[in-house]
Design a protein around this motif. Structure first.
Motif, PDB file in Angstrom:
ATOM      1  N   SER A 141     -15.247   8.551  59.633  1.00  0.00           N
ATOM      2  CA  SER A 141     -15.171   9.091  58.277  1.00  0.00           C
ATOM      3  C   SER A 141     -16.507   9.655  57.809  1.00  0.00           C
ATOM      4  O   SER A 141     -16.560  10.482  56.889  1.00  0.00           O
ATOM      5  CB  SER A 141     -14.706   8.010  57.293  1.00  0.00           C
ATOM      6  N   TRP A 142     -17.603   9.240  58.442  1.00  0.00           N
ATOM      7  CA  TRP A 142     -18.907   9.781  58.072  1.00  0.00           C
ATOM      8  C   TRP A 142     -18.964  11.291  58.306  1.00  0.00           C
ATOM      9  O   TRP A 142     -19.718  11.996  57.622  1.00  0.00           O
ATOM     10  CB  TRP A 142     -20.014   9.097  58.862  1.00  0.00           C
ATOM     11  N   TRP A 175     -17.851  12.943  55.167  1.00  0.00           N
ATOM     12  CA  TRP A 175     -18.844  12.816  54.098  1.00  0.00           C
ATOM     13  C   TRP A 175     -20.042  13.726  54.326  1.00  0.00           C
ATOM     14  O   TRP A 175     -20.575  14.332  53.379  1.00  0.00           O
ATOM     15  CB  TRP A 175     -19.303  11.362  53.991  1.00  0.00           C
ATOM     16  N   ALA A 182     -21.232  16.785  52.007  1.00  0.00           N
ATOM     17  CA  ALA A 182     -22.593  16.833  51.477  1.00  0.00           C
ATOM     18  C   ALA A 182     -23.203  18.211  51.699  1.00  0.00           C
ATOM     19  O   ALA A 182     -23.865  18.767  50.808  1.00  0.00           O
ATOM     20  CB  ALA A 182     -23.460  15.763  52.155  1.00  0.00           C
ATOM     21  N   LEU A 202     -27.199  12.036  54.906  1.00  0.00           N
ATOM     22  CA  LEU A 202     -26.507  12.643  53.763  1.00  0.00           C
ATOM     23  C   LEU A 202     -27.406  13.597  52.968  1.00  0.00           C
ATOM     24  O   LEU A 202     -27.035  14.764  52.762  1.00  0.00           O
ATOM     25  CB  LEU A 202     -25.922  11.561  52.847  1.00  0.00           C
TER      26      LEU A 202
END
Length: 392
Positions: free
Chosen positions: A243-244, A247, A251, A297
Protein backbone atom coordinates in the motif's frame (compact mmCIF):
# COMPACT_ATOMS: atom_id res chain seq x y z
CA UNK A 1 -6.35 41.77 -7.85
CA UNK A 2 -4.32 40.74 -10.89
CA UNK A 3 -6.25 40.44 -14.14
CA UNK A 4 -4.01 37.50 -15.11
CA UNK A 5 -4.57 35.37 -11.99
CA UNK A 6 -6.48 32.11 -11.65
CA UNK A 7 -9.75 33.79 -10.62
CA UNK A 8 -9.61 36.13 -13.60
CA UNK A 9 -9.14 33.14 -15.90
CA UNK A 10 -11.96 31.12 -14.32
CA UNK A 11 -14.35 34.07 -14.48
CA UNK A 12 -13.86 34.48 -18.22
CA UNK A 13 -16.84 33.29 -20.27
CA UNK A 14 -16.98 29.48 -20.71
CA UNK A 15 -13.52 28.81 -19.23
CA UNK A 16 -14.74 27.08 -16.07
CA UNK A 17 -17.21 25.04 -18.13
CA UNK A 18 -14.79 23.67 -20.71
CA UNK A 19 -12.12 23.06 -18.06
CA UNK A 20 -14.53 21.13 -15.84
CA UNK A 21 -16.01 19.16 -18.74
CA UNK A 22 -12.61 18.17 -20.08
CA UNK A 23 -11.50 17.15 -16.58
CA UNK A 24 -14.50 14.83 -16.20
CA UNK A 25 -13.83 13.41 -19.67
CA UNK A 26 -10.17 12.78 -18.83
CA UNK A 27 -10.76 10.91 -15.56
CA UNK A 28 -10.90 7.64 -17.60
CA UNK A 29 -7.23 8.15 -18.49
CA UNK A 30 -6.45 7.32 -14.85
CA UNK A 31 -9.40 5.06 -14.04
CA UNK A 32 -9.10 2.81 -17.12
CA UNK A 33 -5.79 1.09 -16.28
CA UNK A 34 -7.02 0.20 -12.78
CA UNK A 35 -10.42 -0.92 -14.09
CA UNK A 36 -8.81 -3.06 -16.80
CA UNK A 37 -6.32 -4.63 -14.42
CA UNK A 38 -8.88 -5.56 -11.77
CA UNK A 39 -11.40 -6.78 -14.36
CA UNK A 40 -8.85 -8.96 -16.15
CA UNK A 41 -7.52 -10.48 -12.94
CA UNK A 42 -10.87 -12.20 -12.41
CA UNK A 43 -10.15 -14.42 -15.44
CA UNK A 44 -6.54 -14.11 -16.47
CA UNK A 45 -2.99 -13.82 -15.15
CA UNK A 46 -1.30 -10.57 -14.22
CA UNK A 47 0.60 -10.78 -17.51
CA UNK A 48 -2.64 -10.87 -19.52
CA UNK A 49 -4.04 -8.05 -17.42
CA UNK A 50 -0.96 -6.01 -18.26
CA UNK A 51 -1.50 -6.86 -21.93
CA UNK A 52 -4.97 -5.30 -21.82
CA UNK A 53 -3.55 -2.13 -20.26
CA UNK A 54 -0.81 -2.06 -22.89
CA UNK A 55 -3.45 -2.43 -25.62
CA UNK A 56 -5.41 0.48 -24.19
CA UNK A 57 -2.26 2.62 -23.97
CA UNK A 58 -1.31 1.72 -27.55
CA UNK A 59 -4.78 2.77 -28.68
CA UNK A 60 -4.41 6.11 -26.88
CA UNK A 61 -1.01 6.75 -28.46
CA UNK A 62 -2.25 6.02 -31.98
CA UNK A 63 -5.77 7.43 -31.77
CA UNK A 64 -5.06 10.79 -30.14
CA UNK A 65 -3.06 12.40 -32.98
CA UNK A 66 -5.34 10.86 -35.61
CA UNK A 67 -8.52 12.25 -34.05
CA UNK A 68 -6.87 15.61 -33.43
CA UNK A 69 -5.70 15.81 -37.07
CA UNK A 70 -9.27 15.28 -38.25
CA UNK A 71 -10.48 17.94 -35.80
CA UNK A 72 -7.88 20.39 -37.16
CA UNK A 73 -9.37 19.92 -40.63
CA UNK A 74 -13.00 19.87 -39.57
CA UNK A 75 -14.61 20.51 -36.17
CA UNK A 76 -14.28 19.09 -32.67
CA UNK A 77 -17.85 17.91 -31.81
CA UNK A 78 -18.31 15.31 -34.60
CA UNK A 79 -14.80 13.93 -34.06
CA UNK A 80 -15.19 13.64 -30.30
CA UNK A 81 -18.65 12.09 -30.52
CA UNK A 82 -17.48 9.54 -33.08
CA UNK A 83 -14.43 8.75 -30.96
CA UNK A 84 -16.35 8.29 -27.72
CA UNK A 85 -18.78 5.96 -29.54
CA UNK A 86 -15.88 3.73 -30.58
CA UNK A 87 -14.31 3.88 -27.12
CA UNK A 88 -17.58 3.08 -25.37
CA UNK A 89 -18.10 0.10 -27.68
CA UNK A 90 -14.68 -1.18 -26.63
CA UNK A 91 -15.43 -0.85 -22.91
CA UNK A 92 -18.88 -2.47 -23.28
CA UNK A 93 -17.47 -5.37 -25.30
CA UNK A 94 -15.18 -6.11 -22.38
CA UNK A 95 -17.67 -5.54 -19.59
CA UNK A 96 -20.87 -6.99 -21.01
CA UNK A 97 -19.67 -10.56 -21.46
CA UNK A 98 -16.70 -12.89 -21.32
CA UNK A 99 -14.95 -12.30 -24.66
CA UNK A 100 -12.07 -14.48 -25.83
CA UNK A 101 -8.63 -13.09 -25.14
CA UNK A 102 -8.07 -11.85 -28.69
CA UNK A 103 -11.38 -10.00 -28.70
CA UNK A 104 -10.64 -8.56 -25.25
CA UNK A 105 -7.29 -7.15 -26.38
CA UNK A 106 -8.87 -5.67 -29.53
CA UNK A 107 -11.63 -4.12 -27.43
CA UNK A 108 -9.05 -2.55 -25.10
CA UNK A 109 -7.23 -1.07 -28.11
CA UNK A 110 -10.53 0.36 -29.40
CA UNK A 111 -11.33 1.82 -25.98
CA UNK A 112 -8.04 3.71 -26.09
CA UNK A 113 -8.08 4.63 -29.79
CA UNK A 114 -11.50 6.27 -29.54
CA UNK A 115 -10.79 8.23 -26.36
CA UNK A 116 -11.70 11.85 -27.25
CA UNK A 117 -8.62 14.12 -27.43
CA UNK A 118 -9.66 16.42 -24.59
CA UNK A 119 -6.16 17.75 -23.93
CA UNK A 120 -5.63 19.04 -27.44
CA UNK A 121 -9.27 20.06 -27.82
CA UNK A 122 -9.13 22.20 -24.71
CA UNK A 123 -5.75 23.79 -25.31
CA UNK A 124 -6.57 25.12 -28.76
CA UNK A 125 -9.47 27.04 -27.17
CA UNK A 126 -7.44 29.17 -24.78
CA UNK A 127 -6.52 31.85 -27.30
CA UNK A 128 -10.16 32.07 -28.40
CA UNK A 129 -11.44 32.46 -24.84
CA UNK A 130 -8.74 34.58 -23.20
CA UNK A 131 -6.51 37.56 -23.93
CA UNK A 132 -2.84 36.81 -24.50
CA UNK A 133 -1.92 37.95 -20.97
CA UNK A 134 -4.01 35.15 -19.42
CA UNK A 135 -3.09 32.25 -21.70
CA UNK A 136 -0.04 31.18 -19.67
CA UNK A 137 -2.15 31.08 -16.49
CA UNK A 138 -4.75 28.97 -18.31
CA UNK A 139 -2.13 26.39 -19.30
CA UNK A 140 -0.75 26.28 -15.76
CA UNK A 141 -4.21 25.91 -14.25
CA UNK A 142 -5.16 23.19 -16.72
CA UNK A 143 -2.04 21.15 -15.93
CA UNK A 144 -2.50 21.62 -12.17
CA UNK A 145 -6.13 20.49 -12.34
CA UNK A 146 -5.05 17.52 -14.45
CA UNK A 147 -3.25 16.14 -11.40
CA UNK A 148 -6.67 15.63 -9.80
CA UNK A 149 -7.42 13.13 -12.56
CA UNK A 150 -4.65 10.84 -11.33
CA UNK A 151 -5.86 11.12 -7.75
CA UNK A 152 -9.58 10.68 -8.45
CA UNK A 153 -9.42 8.21 -11.35
CA UNK A 154 -8.13 5.13 -9.51
CA UNK A 155 -10.53 5.84 -6.62
CA UNK A 156 -13.46 5.88 -9.06
CA UNK A 157 -12.55 2.43 -10.36
CA UNK A 158 -11.99 0.94 -6.91
CA UNK A 159 -15.25 2.39 -5.57
CA UNK A 160 -17.28 1.21 -8.57
CA UNK A 161 -15.81 -2.29 -8.39
CA UNK A 162 -16.47 -2.45 -4.66
CA UNK A 163 -20.10 -1.49 -5.22
CA UNK A 164 -20.89 -3.44 -8.38
CA UNK A 165 -18.24 -6.04 -9.13
CA UNK A 166 -15.32 -6.25 -11.60
CA UNK A 167 -17.25 -4.98 -14.65
CA UNK A 168 -18.54 -1.92 -12.79
CA UNK A 169 -15.18 -0.18 -13.06
CA UNK A 170 -15.39 -0.37 -16.85
CA UNK A 171 -19.00 0.82 -16.88
CA UNK A 172 -18.15 3.76 -14.63
CA UNK A 173 -15.19 4.69 -16.79
CA UNK A 174 -17.27 4.61 -19.97
CA UNK A 175 -20.06 6.64 -18.32
CA UNK A 176 -17.66 9.38 -17.17
CA UNK A 177 -16.13 9.60 -20.62
CA UNK A 178 -19.56 9.90 -22.24
CA UNK A 179 -20.70 12.53 -19.75
CA UNK A 180 -17.54 14.58 -20.15
CA UNK A 181 -17.76 14.43 -23.93
CA UNK A 182 -21.41 15.48 -24.06
CA UNK A 183 -20.75 18.36 -21.67
CA UNK A 184 -17.64 19.52 -23.53
CA UNK A 185 -19.00 19.46 -27.09
CA UNK A 186 -22.16 21.30 -26.02
CA UNK A 187 -20.12 24.40 -25.08
CA UNK A 188 -20.57 27.24 -27.60
CA UNK A 189 -16.81 27.82 -27.75
CA UNK A 190 -16.25 24.21 -28.80
CA UNK A 191 -19.07 24.26 -31.35
CA UNK A 192 -17.82 27.41 -33.05
CA UNK A 193 -14.11 26.53 -33.09
CA UNK A 194 -12.64 25.80 -36.51
CA UNK A 195 -9.18 24.72 -37.50
CA UNK A 196 -7.05 27.24 -39.36
CA UNK A 197 -7.24 26.95 -43.14
CA UNK A 198 -3.69 26.15 -44.27
CA UNK A 199 -1.65 24.17 -46.74
CA UNK A 200 -1.63 20.54 -45.57
CA UNK A 201 1.37 18.27 -45.35
CA UNK A 202 1.39 14.51 -44.88
CA UNK A 203 3.61 14.87 -41.79
CA UNK A 204 1.31 17.46 -40.20
CA UNK A 205 3.05 19.28 -37.32
CA UNK A 206 5.91 16.76 -37.33
CA UNK A 207 7.51 18.62 -40.23
CA UNK A 208 8.62 21.23 -37.67
CA UNK A 209 12.18 20.51 -36.49
CA UNK A 210 11.74 22.29 -33.14
CA UNK A 211 8.58 20.29 -32.51
CA UNK A 212 10.34 17.01 -33.22
CA UNK A 213 13.08 17.94 -30.73
CA UNK A 214 10.44 18.94 -28.21
CA UNK A 215 8.62 15.62 -28.61
CA UNK A 216 11.87 13.70 -28.11
CA UNK A 217 12.41 15.65 -24.88
CA UNK A 218 8.85 14.86 -23.77
CA UNK A 219 9.43 11.14 -24.39
CA UNK A 220 12.37 11.26 -21.99
CA UNK A 221 10.37 13.17 -19.38
CA UNK A 222 7.56 10.64 -19.73
CA UNK A 223 10.05 7.79 -19.34
CA UNK A 224 11.29 9.26 -16.08
CA UNK A 225 7.82 9.81 -14.70
CA UNK A 226 6.62 6.40 -15.90
CA UNK A 227 9.46 4.60 -14.17
CA UNK A 228 8.41 5.80 -10.72
CA UNK A 229 5.36 3.50 -10.20
CA UNK A 230 7.58 0.49 -10.86
CA UNK A 231 10.29 1.74 -8.52
CA UNK A 232 7.95 2.59 -5.64
CA UNK A 233 6.13 -0.74 -6.02
CA UNK A 234 9.47 -2.54 -5.54
CA UNK A 235 10.27 -0.28 -2.57
CA UNK A 236 6.87 -0.96 -0.99
CA UNK A 237 7.26 -4.72 -1.45
CA UNK A 238 10.71 -4.57 0.13
CA UNK A 239 9.15 -2.69 3.07
CA UNK A 240 6.53 -5.44 3.45
CA UNK A 241 3.46 -3.35 2.61
CA UNK A 242 2.41 -2.76 -1.01
CA UNK A 243 0.00 0.00 0.00
CA UNK A 244 2.99 2.32 0.38
CA UNK A 245 3.22 2.42 -3.42
CA UNK A 246 -0.17 4.13 -3.61
CA UNK A 247 0.73 6.60 -0.87
CA UNK A 248 4.02 7.51 -2.52
CA UNK A 249 2.40 8.07 -5.92
CA UNK A 250 -0.32 10.16 -4.28
CA UNK A 251 2.40 12.20 -2.57
CA UNK A 252 4.05 12.89 -5.90
CA UNK A 253 0.71 13.89 -7.44
CA UNK A 254 0.17 16.24 -4.49
CA UNK A 255 3.56 17.83 -5.13
CA UNK A 256 2.67 18.27 -8.78
CA UNK A 257 -0.65 19.86 -7.84
CA UNK A 258 1.17 22.32 -5.56
CA UNK A 259 3.75 23.04 -8.27
CA UNK A 260 1.03 23.70 -10.79
CA UNK A 261 -0.87 26.09 -8.53
CA UNK A 262 2.32 27.98 -7.65
CA UNK A 263 3.17 28.24 -11.35
CA UNK A 264 -0.15 29.97 -12.05
CA UNK A 265 1.32 32.90 -10.13
CA UNK A 266 4.97 32.65 -11.18
CA UNK A 267 4.21 32.24 -14.91
CA UNK A 268 7.72 31.03 -15.72
CA UNK A 269 8.42 31.74 -19.42
CA UNK A 270 8.81 28.89 -21.89
CA UNK A 271 12.48 29.77 -22.52
CA UNK A 272 13.15 28.36 -19.04
CA UNK A 273 12.14 24.84 -20.14
CA UNK A 274 15.74 23.48 -20.10
CA UNK A 275 16.21 24.72 -16.53
CA UNK A 276 12.82 23.37 -15.48
CA UNK A 277 13.78 19.96 -16.87
CA UNK A 278 17.04 20.13 -14.91
CA UNK A 279 15.08 21.08 -11.77
CA UNK A 280 12.75 18.13 -12.31
CA UNK A 281 15.72 15.77 -12.63
CA UNK A 282 17.19 17.23 -9.43
CA UNK A 283 13.87 16.66 -7.67
CA UNK A 284 13.99 12.96 -8.56
CA UNK A 285 17.61 12.55 -7.45
CA UNK A 286 16.96 12.22 -3.66
CA UNK A 287 14.69 9.24 -4.34
CA UNK A 288 17.81 7.22 -5.19
CA UNK A 289 18.36 6.99 -1.43
CA UNK A 290 15.54 4.41 -1.39
CA UNK A 291 14.93 5.32 2.25
CA UNK A 292 12.11 3.78 4.32
CA UNK A 293 8.67 4.77 2.94
CA UNK A 294 7.85 7.37 5.61
CA UNK A 295 11.05 9.20 4.73
CA UNK A 296 10.32 8.87 1.02
CA UNK A 297 6.92 10.58 1.30
CA UNK A 298 8.26 14.17 1.46
CA UNK A 299 10.86 13.28 -1.16
CA UNK A 300 8.07 12.10 -3.46
CA UNK A 301 6.28 15.42 -2.96
CA UNK A 302 9.51 17.21 -3.91
CA UNK A 303 9.88 15.12 -7.07
CA UNK A 304 6.52 16.32 -8.39
CA UNK A 305 6.93 20.07 -7.92
CA UNK A 306 8.68 20.96 -11.18
CA UNK A 307 6.60 18.79 -13.53
CA UNK A 308 3.64 21.18 -14.08
CA UNK A 309 5.86 24.23 -14.79
CA UNK A 310 7.82 22.13 -17.30
CA UNK A 311 4.65 20.86 -19.00
CA UNK A 312 3.23 24.38 -19.07
CA UNK A 313 6.37 25.66 -20.77
CA UNK A 314 6.13 22.73 -23.18
CA UNK A 315 2.54 23.44 -24.19
CA UNK A 316 3.11 27.19 -24.52
CA UNK A 317 6.04 26.40 -26.82
CA UNK A 318 3.93 24.00 -28.88
CA UNK A 319 1.29 26.68 -29.22
CA UNK A 320 3.92 28.92 -30.81
CA UNK A 321 5.83 26.50 -33.04
CA UNK A 322 3.08 24.28 -34.43
CA UNK A 323 2.66 24.97 -38.15
CA UNK A 324 -0.54 26.80 -38.99
CA UNK A 325 -3.60 24.56 -39.05
CA UNK A 326 -2.02 21.78 -36.95
CA UNK A 327 -2.49 23.05 -33.39
CA UNK A 328 -4.79 20.28 -32.12
CA UNK A 329 -2.68 17.53 -33.65
CA UNK A 330 0.52 19.04 -32.24
CA UNK A 331 -0.92 19.03 -28.72
CA UNK A 332 -2.06 15.43 -29.23
CA UNK A 333 1.46 14.42 -30.25
CA UNK A 334 2.78 15.82 -26.97
CA UNK A 335 0.30 13.65 -25.06
CA UNK A 336 1.29 10.64 -27.17
CA UNK A 337 5.00 11.31 -26.62
CA UNK A 338 4.50 11.49 -22.85
CA UNK A 339 2.32 8.35 -22.76
CA UNK A 340 4.74 6.39 -24.95
CA UNK A 341 7.68 7.54 -22.87
CA UNK A 342 5.92 6.52 -19.66
CA UNK A 343 5.27 3.03 -21.03
CA UNK A 344 8.90 2.74 -22.15
CA UNK A 345 10.17 3.96 -18.78
CA UNK A 346 8.03 1.46 -16.89
CA UNK A 347 9.28 -1.39 -19.08
CA UNK A 348 12.94 -0.34 -18.76
CA UNK A 349 12.72 0.11 -15.01
CA UNK A 350 11.07 -3.28 -14.66
CA UNK A 351 13.94 -4.84 -16.60
CA UNK A 352 16.49 -3.02 -14.43
CA UNK A 353 14.89 -4.24 -11.22
CA UNK A 354 14.55 -7.78 -12.56
CA UNK A 355 18.30 -7.80 -13.11
CA UNK A 356 19.37 -6.59 -9.67
CA UNK A 357 18.55 -7.03 -6.02
CA UNK A 358 19.06 -3.32 -5.37
CA UNK A 359 15.87 -1.37 -4.63
CA UNK A 360 17.70 1.93 -5.21
CA UNK A 361 18.48 0.91 -8.81
CA UNK A 362 14.85 1.46 -9.69
CA UNK A 363 15.13 5.19 -8.91
CA UNK A 364 18.22 5.84 -11.07
CA UNK A 365 16.51 5.90 -14.48
CA UNK A 366 14.28 8.92 -13.81
CA UNK A 367 16.90 11.58 -12.99
CA UNK A 368 19.18 10.35 -15.79
CA UNK A 369 16.64 10.47 -18.62
CA UNK A 370 15.00 13.69 -17.40
CA UNK A 371 18.42 15.35 -17.23
CA UNK A 372 18.99 14.22 -20.83
CA UNK A 373 15.69 15.87 -21.80
CA UNK A 374 17.10 19.21 -20.59
CA UNK A 375 19.70 18.97 -23.35
CA UNK A 376 17.01 18.35 -25.96
CA UNK A 377 14.95 21.27 -24.66
CA UNK A 378 18.07 23.41 -25.05
CA UNK A 379 18.59 22.23 -28.63
CA UNK A 380 14.95 22.95 -29.40
CA UNK A 381 15.20 26.45 -27.95
CA UNK A 382 18.29 27.13 -30.06
CA UNK A 383 16.34 26.31 -33.22
CA UNK A 384 13.43 28.64 -32.53
CA UNK A 385 14.81 31.93 -33.94
CA UNK A 386 15.68 30.40 -37.32
CA UNK A 387 12.88 27.85 -37.59
CA UNK A 388 9.84 29.42 -35.98
CA UNK A 389 6.60 28.38 -37.66
CA UNK A 390 3.51 30.60 -37.77
CA UNK A 391 1.54 30.84 -34.55
CA UNK A 392 -1.24 28.29 -34.68
Amino acid sequence: MSDTGVLAVLRAAQVARVLAASTVGRIPLASSPVALLLFARERWSIGIAGLLVAGYTLGLAAGGPMLARIADRWRQPPVMLAGVTVSTAGFLTLAAGEPPLGVAVAAAVLAGAGAPPFESGLRVLWRDLLPESRVHTAYSLDIAVQELIFIVGPLVSVAAIGAGGPAAGLYATAALQLAGTAWFVSAPAVRRWRGVAAERHWAGPLRSTPLRLLLAAVVLVGAGVGSLPVAVTRLAEDAGDRSWAGWLLAAQATGALVGGLVNTRLKLPERHAPWLAAALAAGYLPLVLAAPPPVMLPLAVLSGLALPPLLTATFVTVDRIAPSGTAAEAFAWVATAFTSGAALGAALDGAILDGTASVAAGFVLAPVVIAASAGLYRLMAARLPADRAPVA
